[in-house]
Scaffold this motif. Structure first.
Motif, short mmCIF file in Angstrom:
data_model
loop_
_atom_site.label_atom_id
_atom_site.label_comp_id
_atom_site.label_asym_id
_atom_site.label_seq_id
_atom_site.Cartn_x
_atom_site.Cartn_y
_atom_site.Cartn_z
N PRO A 11 0.79 -1.23 0.00
CA PRO A 11 0.00 0.00 0.00
C PRO A 11 0.83 1.29 0.00
N ASP A 12 1.97 1.28 0.67
CA ASP A 12 2.82 2.48 0.75
C ASP A 12 4.21 2.07 0.29
N VAL A 13 4.44 2.16 -1.01
CA VAL A 13 5.70 1.70 -1.59
C VAL A 13 6.33 2.81 -2.42
N CYS A 14 7.64 2.80 -2.49
CA CYS A 14 8.36 3.67 -3.41
C CYS A 14 9.61 2.93 -3.88
N VAL A 15 10.13 3.35 -5.03
CA VAL A 15 11.30 2.69 -5.61
C VAL A 15 12.38 3.71 -5.92
N TYR A 16 13.60 3.24 -5.86
CA TYR A 16 14.73 4.06 -6.28
C TYR A 16 14.93 3.87 -7.78
N PRO A 17 15.21 4.93 -8.52
CA PRO A 17 15.32 4.83 -9.97
C PRO A 17 16.45 3.92 -10.45
N THR A 18 17.48 3.73 -9.64
CA THR A 18 18.63 2.94 -10.08
C THR A 18 18.53 1.46 -9.74
N THR A 19 17.51 1.07 -8.98
CA THR A 19 17.36 -0.35 -8.62
C THR A 19 16.91 -1.13 -9.85
N SER A 20 17.48 -2.31 -10.03
CA SER A 20 17.10 -3.20 -11.13
C SER A 20 16.10 -4.23 -10.61
N PHE A 21 14.96 -4.33 -11.28
CA PHE A 21 13.90 -5.26 -10.91
C PHE A 21 13.88 -6.42 -11.90
N GLY A 22 13.96 -7.64 -11.39
CA GLY A 22 14.00 -8.83 -12.26
C GLY A 22 12.72 -9.64 -12.13
N PHE A 23 12.03 -9.81 -13.24
CA PHE A 23 10.76 -10.54 -13.29
C PHE A 23 10.94 -11.85 -14.05
N HIS A 24 10.24 -12.89 -13.60
CA HIS A 24 10.21 -14.17 -14.32
C HIS A 24 8.96 -14.91 -13.91
N GLY A 25 8.71 -16.02 -14.58
CA GLY A 25 7.52 -16.81 -14.27
C GLY A 25 7.69 -17.63 -13.01
N LYS A 66 -1.94 -25.68 -14.69
CA LYS A 66 -2.88 -25.11 -13.72
C LYS A 66 -2.15 -24.35 -12.62
N GLN A 67 -1.08 -24.93 -12.10
CA GLN A 67 -0.30 -24.25 -11.06
C GLN A 67 0.38 -23.01 -11.62
N PHE A 68 0.89 -23.10 -12.85
CA PHE A 68 1.53 -21.96 -13.49
C PHE A 68 0.54 -20.79 -13.60
N GLU A 69 -0.67 -21.07 -14.06
CA GLU A 69 -1.70 -20.03 -14.17
C GLU A 69 -2.04 -19.45 -12.80
N TYR A 70 -2.25 -20.33 -11.83
CA TYR A 70 -2.62 -19.88 -10.49
C TYR A 70 -1.55 -18.96 -9.90
N TRP A 71 -0.31 -19.40 -9.88
CA TRP A 71 0.75 -18.62 -9.25
C TRP A 71 1.09 -17.37 -10.05
N SER A 72 0.93 -17.42 -11.38
CA SER A 72 1.12 -16.21 -12.20
C SER A 72 0.12 -15.15 -11.78
N LYS A 73 -1.13 -15.56 -11.58
CA LYS A 73 -2.17 -14.61 -11.17
C LYS A 73 -1.94 -14.08 -9.76
N VAL A 74 -1.46 -14.93 -8.87
CA VAL A 74 -1.15 -14.47 -7.52
C VAL A 74 -0.07 -13.39 -7.58
N ILE A 75 1.01 -13.65 -8.30
CA ILE A 75 2.10 -12.68 -8.41
C ILE A 75 1.58 -11.38 -9.04
N ALA A 76 0.88 -11.50 -10.15
CA ALA A 76 0.38 -10.32 -10.86
C ALA A 76 -0.58 -9.50 -10.00
N SER A 77 -1.27 -10.14 -9.08
CA SER A 77 -2.22 -9.41 -8.23
C SER A 77 -1.52 -8.41 -7.31
N TRP A 99 1.38 -6.45 -18.29
CA TRP A 99 2.66 -6.74 -18.92
C TRP A 99 3.23 -8.05 -18.40
N TYR A 100 3.17 -8.25 -17.09
CA TYR A 100 3.69 -9.48 -16.50
C TYR A 100 2.98 -10.70 -17.08
N MET A 101 1.66 -10.66 -17.13
CA MET A 101 0.89 -11.81 -17.62
C MET A 101 1.14 -12.06 -19.11
#
Length: 116
Positions: free
Chosen positions: A43-57, A68-79, A88-90
């Protein structure tokens, strides 16, 4: 700070605990990888511009999940992401099986995540 990720269900519990306490999350340091990116939904988040964020499935400690598990956990993460980032993530990042799709904090700020 320099968080390389972890188990999604544990990260979910950590974020809920922070939110219940009204805590602020500042994502800074060199990297925020994998489940660390779920903090973007705090709810109260901020990011530093120089931090690198790494996304994967989602996976089971690096092993592929069934569809089925892939879909479920993808939706949990995306939420835990703002709407544009979740779409974009999905569409893109959840299909990364090896390595990460990297975005900088500056790119996330351009998508509407508050800067620290």
């Amino acid at each position: 700070m320099n968080d390389r990720g972890g188990v999604v269900s544990q990260r979910k519990a950590e974020i809920q605990k922070i939110a219940a306490a009204g805590g602020r999350v500042e994502i800074r340091g060199r990297v925020c990888l994998s489940s660390c990116t779920m903090y973007l939904g705090a709810p109260d988040v901020c990011v530093y511009p120089t931090t690198s964020f790494g996304f994967h499935g989602p996976s089971n400690h690096g092993r592929p999940l069934g569809s089925k598990q892939f879909e479920y956990w993808s939706k949990v993460i995306a939420s835990y992401y703002p709407a544009d980032l979740a779409r974009w993530y999905m569409k893109t990042a959840r299909h990364i099986e090896k390595g990460y799709y990297n975005l900088t904090g500056a790119q996330l700020i351009a998508l509407g995540i508050p800067a620290c």
